[in-house]
Design an enzyme around this catalytic site. Structure first.
Site, mmCIF file in Angstrom:
data_model
loop_
_atom_site.group_PDB
_atom_site.id
_atom_site.type_symbol
_atom_site.label_atom_id
_atom_site.label_comp_id
_atom_site.label_asym_id
_atom_site.label_seq_id
_atom_site.Cartn_x
_atom_site.Cartn_y
_atom_site.Cartn_z
ATOM 1 N N HIS A 72 0.723 -1.156 -0.160
ATOM 2 C CA HIS A 72 0.008 -0.064 0.002
ATOM 3 C C HIS A 72 1.054 1.127 -0.202
ATOM 4 O O HIS A 72 1.789 1.566 0.773
ATOM 5 C CB HIS A 72 -0.949 0.185 1.288
ATOM 6 C CG HIS A 72 -2.081 -0.608 0.979
ATOM 7 N ND1 HIS A 72 -3.501 -0.569 1.606
ATOM 8 C CD2 HIS A 72 -2.328 -1.918 0.266
ATOM 9 C CE1 HIS A 72 -4.119 -1.403 1.212
ATOM 10 N NE2 HIS A 72 -3.653 -2.263 0.605
ATOM 11 N N TYR A 201 -9.660 6.049 6.741
ATOM 12 C CA TYR A 201 -9.486 6.507 8.420
ATOM 13 C C TYR A 201 -10.447 7.518 8.255
ATOM 14 O O TYR A 201 -10.212 8.578 7.755
ATOM 15 C CB TYR A 201 -8.121 6.662 8.997
ATOM 16 C CG TYR A 201 -7.334 5.903 9.185
ATOM 17 C CD1 TYR A 201 -6.317 5.255 8.040
ATOM 18 C CD2 TYR A 201 -7.244 4.956 10.406
ATOM 19 C CE1 TYR A 201 -5.628 4.186 8.196
ATOM 20 C CE2 TYR A 201 -6.075 4.188 10.720
ATOM 21 C CZ TYR A 201 -5.402 3.669 9.394
ATOM 22 O OH TYR A 201 -4.412 2.547 9.778
ATOM 23 N N PRO A 293 -5.028 0.832 18.392
ATOM 24 C CA PRO A 293 -4.614 0.135 16.964
ATOM 25 C C PRO A 293 -4.563 1.375 15.894
ATOM 26 O O PRO A 293 -4.411 1.113 14.760
ATOM 27 C CB PRO A 293 -5.745 -0.633 16.820
ATOM 28 C CG PRO A 293 -6.846 -0.447 17.732
ATOM 29 C CD PRO A 293 -6.223 0.316 18.842
ATOM 30 N N LYS A 297 0.240 0.166 14.799
ATOM 31 C CA LYS A 297 1.692 0.057 15.424
ATOM 32 C C LYS A 297 2.149 -1.356 16.083
ATOM 33 O O LYS A 297 3.233 -1.648 16.341
ATOM 34 C CB LYS A 297 2.147 1.192 16.205
ATOM 35 C CG LYS A 297 2.490 2.473 15.246
ATOM 36 C CD LYS A 297 3.576 2.177 14.516
ATOM 37 C CE LYS A 297 3.824 3.003 13.335
ATOM 38 N NZ LYS A 297 3.475 2.528 12.055
ATOM 39 N N TYR A 385 3.797 6.705 10.107
ATOM 40 C CA TYR A 385 2.783 5.473 9.742
ATOM 41 C C TYR A 385 3.824 4.389 9.091
ATOM 42 O O TYR A 385 3.676 2.821 9.367
ATOM 43 C CB TYR A 385 1.689 5.973 8.740
ATOM 44 C CG TYR A 385 0.725 4.984 8.583
ATOM 45 C CD1 TYR A 385 -0.509 4.872 9.439
ATOM 46 C CD2 TYR A 385 0.778 3.851 7.585
ATOM 47 C CE1 TYR A 385 -1.253 3.988 9.283
ATOM 48 C CE2 TYR A 385 -0.347 3.112 7.243
ATOM 49 C CZ TYR A 385 -1.245 3.039 8.068
ATOM 50 O OH TYR A 385 -2.268 2.084 7.789
#
Ligand code: RFL
Ligand code: PHB
Length: 390
Positions: A72, A201, A293, A297, A385
């Site tokens: 991704h 998100y 979450p 991580k 990220y």
């Protein structure tokens, strides 16, 4: 029986450590209180950092991951109905993340362990570390009603948040810092194609939602819920309705629904215990820390702890140096606190808190403005990220 390193816990941390040690010629035994099937039935993480994928390769278990993972290069942030893509690849100079389920990774590690006939005890009762303050630690447990003892050089506590390793540390030797969030995530796994090729998100007035996946035919979705919510009160249909309400109309219309393979609620918390070393007992993974979450991580942090601990044990056995063992706690905690900060920040920005004031909401909106208008702000998000180096 005797081994060099006794590993408590057969989750990703324990299994990965065992595999790396085996590859370096260091003998180890893994113990878990539950069965293999139980471990493989737990649906947890889905996003791997490149560093985690590299470590699995190094452990000789990266082949299926290389073949089947979904790379991704970015993800979408949605605030109300406004969509902003975080271009991980370009913001980080060519880094990406890999979608590959924790269950798959755990299965690969279990199979590698079995292929080499490495000693592993599942459904081991009353596992307990002893004498880790001295030079001759040992672990006791019961298997099929028979008491057993493993003498070892070191004990690795990789037994997760509810494990025994943290509990046997003498009072006063450890400090634990904790933040509990006033909500949880209700998750649903279904054999339906993901709504979008990248993760979404969403911060919505009804609460946070996340669209994730395990493959091109298996989706994982989450919605923020109050801590009082009970999974028995949810049907798949109710979940799909709630999820669609929290997504922009166009996305909501494209959600493919289907029966739930699994539904569960996970509370959100941030926890760090310090230090990670007590004589010859070392903590790694969820045994030492928990992240909410939102930043994906948890599993990646377990992997970086294992990297530091493995290198330290390798140095001890192969280079006769204890420098790595002496600095393990400090090095791992430095990375842990950075991941804690990022996970806390992303949780704070993306969720609706029950006691939120208009001030708090305006700050969230300003955070979103920063992410959409400042390359520096989105680069900071992207760098965290994809994972800080280790
Ligand atoms: P694990 O995976 O919890 O494994 C610990 C193992 O230790 C065993 N054990 C014991 N064995 C012997 N004696 C005892 N007394 C024992 N007590 C426990 C357990 O049976 C278990 O097999 O810890 P590890 O290896 O450190 O791995 C950490 C990851 O599992 C964890 O960080 C992530 O899964 C966290 N997490 C998520 N992380 C992400 O990056 N993305 C996610 O989407 C995500 N979702 C989740 C999660 C964790 C969840 N939990 C813990 C409830 C969703 C959930 C529901
Ligand atoms: C998941 O796929 O389970 C997942 C992905 C990203 C997250 C959390 C969970 O931030």
């Amino acid at each position: 029986m005797r081994t060099q390193v006794a590993i408590i816990g057969s989750g990703p941390a324990g299994l990965l450590l065992g595999q790396l040690l085996y590859k370096a010629g260091i003998d180890n035994i893994v113990l878990d209180r539950v069965s293999k099937d139980h471990i493989l039935g737990r649906i947890r993480a889905g996003v791997l950092e490149e560093g985690t994928a590299w470590l699995l390769d190094k452990a000789g278990v990266g082949e299926r991951l290389q073949r089947e993972n979904l790379p991704h290069d970015g993800f979408d942030l949605v605030f109300d109905d406004e969509v902003h893509r975080i271009d991980l690849y370009n913001l980080t100079g060519g880094k990406r993340v890999h979608v590959y389920g924790q269950t798959e990774l755990t299965q690969d590690l279990m199979e590698a362990r079995e292929a080499e006939s490495l000693k592993t005890f599942y459904e081991a009762d009353n596992v307990r570390p002893h004498d880790f303050d001295g030079t001759s630690p040992y672990v006791t447990f019961e298997k099929d009603g028979v008491s057993q003892r493993i003498d070892c050089d070191f004990i690795a506590g990789c037994d997760g948040f509810h494990g025994v390793s943290r509990k046997v540390v003498p009072e006063g030797a450890m400090q634990t810092f904790e933040k509990v969030y006033p909500f949880g995530w209700l998750g649903l796994l279904a054999d339906v194609p993901p709504v979008h090729e990248e993760l979404i998100y969403a911060n919505h007035s009804r609460g946070f939602a996340l669209c994730s996946m395990r493959s091109l035919t298996r989706s994982r979705y989450y919605v923020q819920c109050p801590l009082t919510e009970k999974v028995e009160d949810w049907t798949a249909d109710r979940f799909w309705d709630e999820l669609r309400r929290r997504l922009p109309d166009k996305t909501a219309q494209q959600v493919t629904t289907g029966p739930a393979l699994e539904m569960s609620i996970a509370p959100l918390r941030s926890v760090v215990s310090e230090p990670l070393r007590f004589g010859r007992l070392f903590l790694a993974g969820d045994a030492a820390h928990i992240v909410p979450p939102t930043g994906a991580k948890g599993l990646n942090l377990a992997a970086s702890d294992v990297h530091y601990l493995f290198e330290a044990l390798r140095e001890h056995y192969l280079d006769s140096s204890d420098a790595g063992l002496d600095t393990y706690s400090k090095k791992a905690l430095h990375r842990i606190w950075n991941a804690e900060r990022f996970s806390w920040w992303m949780t704070s920005v993306m969720h609706r808190f029950p006691d939120m004031s208009i001030f708090d909401r305006r700050i969230q909106q300003a955070e979103f403005y920063q992410l959409t208008h400042s390359k520096a702000a989105s680069t900071a998000l992207a760098e965290n990220y994809v994972g800080l180096p280790f």
